[in-house]
Motif scaffolding. Structure first.
Motif, PDB file in Angstrom:
ATOM      1  N   GLY B  49       0.823  -1.205   0.000  1.00  8.93           N
ATOM      2  CA  GLY B  49       0.000   0.000   0.000  1.00  8.93           C
ATOM      3  C   GLY B  49       0.852   1.247   0.000  1.00  8.93           C
ATOM      4  N   PHE B  50       0.195   2.391   0.095  1.00  8.62           N
ATOM      5  CA  PHE B  50       0.942   3.651   0.017  1.00  8.62           C
ATOM      6  C   PHE B  50       1.815   3.879   1.246  1.00  8.62           C
ATOM      7  N   ASP B  51       1.571   3.067   2.289  1.00 13.57           N
ATOM      8  CA  ASP B  51       2.422   3.194   3.468  1.00 13.57           C
ATOM      9  C   ASP B  51       3.700   2.359   3.317  1.00 13.57           C
ATOM     10  N   GLY B  52       3.838   1.673   2.146  1.00  7.63           N
ATOM     11  CA  GLY B  52       5.044   0.904   1.898  1.00  7.63           C
ATOM     12  C   GLY B  52       5.061  -0.451   2.565  1.00  7.63           C
ATOM     13  N   LYS B  53       4.025  -0.756   3.321  1.00  6.63           N
ATOM     14  CA  LYS B  53       3.992  -2.025   4.034  1.00  6.63           C
ATOM     15  C   LYS B  53       3.547  -3.150   3.105  1.00  6.63           C
ATOM     16  N   GLU B  54       4.245  -4.263   3.189  1.00 10.91           N
ATOM     17  CA  GLU B  54       3.957  -5.398   2.316  1.00 10.91           C
ATOM     18  C   GLU B  54       3.214  -6.467   3.111  1.00 10.91           C
ATOM     19  N   THR B  55       2.065  -6.867   2.621  1.00 13.09           N
ATOM     20  CA  THR B  55       1.249  -7.824   3.358  1.00 13.09           C
ATOM     21  C   THR B  55       0.789  -8.946   2.436  1.00 13.09           C
ATOM     22  N   ARG B  56       0.922 -10.175   2.918  1.00 13.33           N
ATOM     23  CA  ARG B  56       0.387 -11.275   2.114  1.00 13.33           C
ATOM     24  C   ARG B  56      -1.124 -11.307   2.270  1.00 13.33           C
ATOM     25  N   VAL B  57      -1.814 -11.317   1.169  1.00 16.52           N
ATOM     26  CA  VAL B  57      -3.270 -11.245   1.238  1.00 16.52           C
ATOM     27  C   VAL B  57      -3.936 -12.494   0.681  1.00 16.52           C
ATOM     28  N   LEU B  58      -3.198 -13.308  -0.026  1.00 16.99           N
ATOM     29  CA  LEU B  58      -3.812 -14.478  -0.633  1.00 16.99           C
ATOM     30  C   LEU B  58      -2.760 -15.565  -0.719  1.00 16.99           C
ATOM     31  N   GLN B  59      -3.185 -16.769  -0.384  1.00 17.45           N
ATOM     32  CA  GLN B  59      -2.236 -17.873  -0.353  1.00 17.45           C
ATOM     33  C   GLN B  59      -2.608 -18.892  -1.418  1.00 17.45           C
ATOM     34  N   GLY B  60      -1.646 -19.249  -2.251  1.00 16.28           N
ATOM     35  CA  GLY B  60      -1.825 -20.370  -3.171  1.00 16.28           C
ATOM     36  C   GLY B  60      -2.869 -20.157  -4.234  1.00 16.28           C
ATOM     37  N   LEU B  61      -2.866 -18.993  -4.868  1.00 18.11           N
ATOM     38  CA  LEU B  61      -3.784 -18.762  -5.987  1.00 18.11           C
ATOM     39  C   LEU B  61      -3.293 -19.583  -7.176  1.00 18.11           C
ATOM     40  N   GLY B  62      -4.130 -20.512  -7.632  1.00 14.83           N
ATOM     41  CA  GLY B  62      -3.687 -21.451  -8.662  1.00 14.83           C
ATOM     42  C   GLY B  62      -4.206 -21.111 -10.036  1.00 14.83           C
ATOM     43  N   TYR B  63      -3.696 -21.850 -11.023  1.00 12.77           N
ATOM     44  CA  TYR B  63      -4.091 -21.612 -12.416  1.00 12.77           C
ATOM     45  C   TYR B  63      -5.603 -21.761 -12.591  1.00 12.77           C
ATOM     46  N   GLY B  64      -6.171 -20.833 -13.313  1.00 10.70           N
ATOM     47  CA  GLY B  64      -7.600 -20.863 -13.574  1.00 10.70           C
ATOM     48  C   GLY B  64      -8.432 -20.242 -12.477  1.00 10.70           C
ATOM     49  N   GLU B  65      -7.767 -19.781 -11.432  1.00 12.07           N
ATOM     50  CA  GLU B  65      -8.520 -19.212 -10.313  1.00 12.07           C
ATOM     51  C   GLU B  65      -8.551 -17.688 -10.395  1.00 12.07           C
ATOM     52  N   VAL B  66      -9.660 -17.160  -9.952  1.00 10.47           N
ATOM     53  CA  VAL B  66      -9.827 -15.709  -9.894  1.00 10.47           C
ATOM     54  C   VAL B  66     -10.261 -15.377  -8.481  1.00 10.47           C
TER      55      VAL B  66
END
Lengths: 254, 294
Positions: B49-66
């Protein structure tokens, strides 16, 4: 997604006349007196009925119907286009992996911030196509032909801001603030919780149908009541207050 | 949206809550991620985000997934994709930055073979379709397909000579049950059935399935109550017209109009007089009738 609208048994009706007031057949010798009596009786009954109607008239309840047909998928022919799905995953150490609630009709709306806990009646459309308000001033209602709370789309719950005499279920709706929680308890026993994202006030003549009922990317909720100036001639407020909320969390059962 | 990404939405909402300006929710942006690269492993998604902080938001998004849409305040964001389980300190496999505008929805799609990964930030126009209609567009995400034509049988054409890693605009299509044909320059011809609810916004995706065959999939981008008409799947009734009359006026701080001068006015005194008069007449009439008929 199931969309259903159930008809509720109505009250006896504003024109209901108690049986003991009904006129017995006139068979007297003096027709004139009997006729005069009968006329007085009819006028009297009508007067009582009109007066009772005026004194007890609530908001107009609609005669619209909800629901419709559910078209079953036919056998044979080409296959359906599959909808992409992401399978449920075990919870990781980072983002919570929650499942979207299964469809279920709503039963009750609970808004802790303003002390609301109300069963929901089904709302349909009035004859002119507008949303019928709840019949009971103390009870909120759900637009049953629309989205079920918790399913993708804008679910709509409406309630009265006041009765002719005092408070009603959504009297304090204007006290809600962005971030407040609204929970809808459902028939299947599981709750879904929404978080308020915005509040809008609109003249009814400029009601934002697209914003309230139009497509949204996920499960959302709208709470609607009246606001602004009350027109004593039409017995209606001039404005609507709309509280917008999005799904805050899904239930974690067990 | 039982497919995915409520987790993404929730995680983003939670992690960014502290950085969200108060009251910013009225004009948020929506963004989701589409993994359409067949030989790219499942990915963890991080957002900066604009605060520069890096956060994992989604785990293991695979092929064909939205993923589902995440709701964010408008602004600039960077999305970092790392193979599932890779340490947050590792170099991202995919990096994309986007300026997200208020009241807009986006799909960030990574498409095609990993060696030649195509990235696209698509704008998703989720404004309501006309009464009785749905909106449909197509993403051509299969590099093996070449160019594709997609059309409805006895209805509009949805895509013509659409090249890999591009998307059409949305077309309005009558709600109902359609047969959709896909024909690719690589020689694949498909016929699929597609049900469209009125009031919905949909994306079709041409991609390769697990066995490498070209397939058509669909995503429901947004769901609304039909603004008139009826769809085949949800049996939706038209949305109500206008607002709702939800008040009796008992607590009204301001009033206009004069109840006494209207036909339907509830002038309580007048009605009470009519009520009392009516009762008197009723009683009198009943007595007269009884006396004369006894």
């Amino acid at each position: 997604m199931t969309h259903r609208a159930r008809h509720r048994a109505g009250d006896p009706g504003d024109g209901y006349v108690p049986r003991h007031l009904a006129a017995p057949p006139a068979r007297g010798r003096s027709r004139l007196v009997a006729t005069a009596g009968a006329i007085a009786l009819v006028v009297g009954v009508l007067g009582v009925a009109v007066a009772l109607k005026g004194l007890t008239a609530g908001p107009g309840a609609g005669g619209g119907t909800g629901g419709g047909t559910e078209q079953a998928a036919g056998a044979g022919g080409p296959a359906d286009v599959p909808e992409v799905r992401r399978p449920a995953r075990p919870e990781g150490q980072g983002a919570p992996e929650l499942t979207v609630p299964a469809p279920s009709p709503p039963r009750r709306v609970v808004i802790p911030a303003i002390g609301v806990r109300s069963d929901l009646e089904d709302l349909t459309l009035t004859g002119d196509g507008s949303l019928s308000p709840p019949q009971d001033y103390r009870r909120a209602g759900w637009f049953a032909a629309g989205t079920e709370p918790g399913q993708p789309g804008p679910a709509v719950i409406a309630g009265h801001v006041d009765s002719p005499y005092g408070e009603a279920v959504f009297t304090r709706l204007d006290e809600l603030a962005v971030g407040d929680e609204v929970t809808v308890e459902r028939v299947d026993g599981s709750p879904v919780t929404f978080r308020v994202t915005a509040i809008g006030r609109y003249p009814k003549a400029e009601f934002p149908t697209d914003e309230v009922y139009g497509p949204v990317p996920g499960p959302e909720l709208r709470l609607v009541t009246c606001d602004g100036t009350f027109n004593r001639s039409t017995h209606h407020y001039l404005d609507n207050l709309v509280v917008y909320a999005t799904l805050a969390a899904t239930p974690t059962l067990g | 949206m039982r497919k995915l990404g409520i987790p993404l939405a929730i995680a983003l909402a939670l992690t960014l809550l502290g950085a969200v300006p108060a009251g910013a929710a009225a004009g948020d942006a929506h963004i989701r991620l589409a993994h359409l690269s067949p030989d790219t492993p499942e990915m963890d998604v991080y957002v900066v985000g604009f605060d520069g902080k890096e956060t994992r938001v989604l785990q293991g998004l695979g092929y064909g997934e939205v993923s589902d849409y995440a709701t964010l305040p408008e602004g600039n964001y960077t999305f970092l994709l790392r193979p599932e389980g890779a340490p947050a300190s590792s170099t991202p496999a995919v990096t994309a930055s986007a300026e997200l505008k208020a009241n807009s929805a986006y799909t960030f799609a990574a498409m095609g073979p990993h060696a030649n990964l195509q990235k696209a930030l698509l704008t998703d126009d989720i404004a309501p379709p006309s009464a009785g209609k749905a909106k449909v567009r197509l993403i051509q995400a299969s590099s093996a397909a070449g160019t594709v034509d997609v059309a409805t049988v006895n209805g509009p054409t949805l895509a013509e000579n659409r090249e890999f890693a591009t998307a059409t605009g949305y077309a309005e299509v009558d709600a109902g049950q359609w047969t959709v044909t896909v024909s690719t320059s690589s020689g694949t011809n498909l016929e699929r059935r597609l049900g469209l609810d009125a009031g919905t916004v949909n994306t079709l995706v041409v991609l390769e399935n697990a066995s490498g065959k070209i397939e058509l999939t669909r995503i429901v981008d947004a769901t609304g109550t039909d603004l008139g008409g009826e769809g085949p799947l949800g049996a939706r009734q038209a949305a109500p017209l206008g607002g709702v009359d939800t008040g009796g006026g008992g607590l009204a701080p301001h009033t206009i109009g004069d109840a006494a001068n209207t036909d339907s006015g509830t002038n309580q005194a007048l009605l009470l007089a009519v009520l009392v008069g009516g009762l008197v007449l009723t009683a009198g009439g009943t007595l007269l009738v009884r006396r004369r008929t006894a």
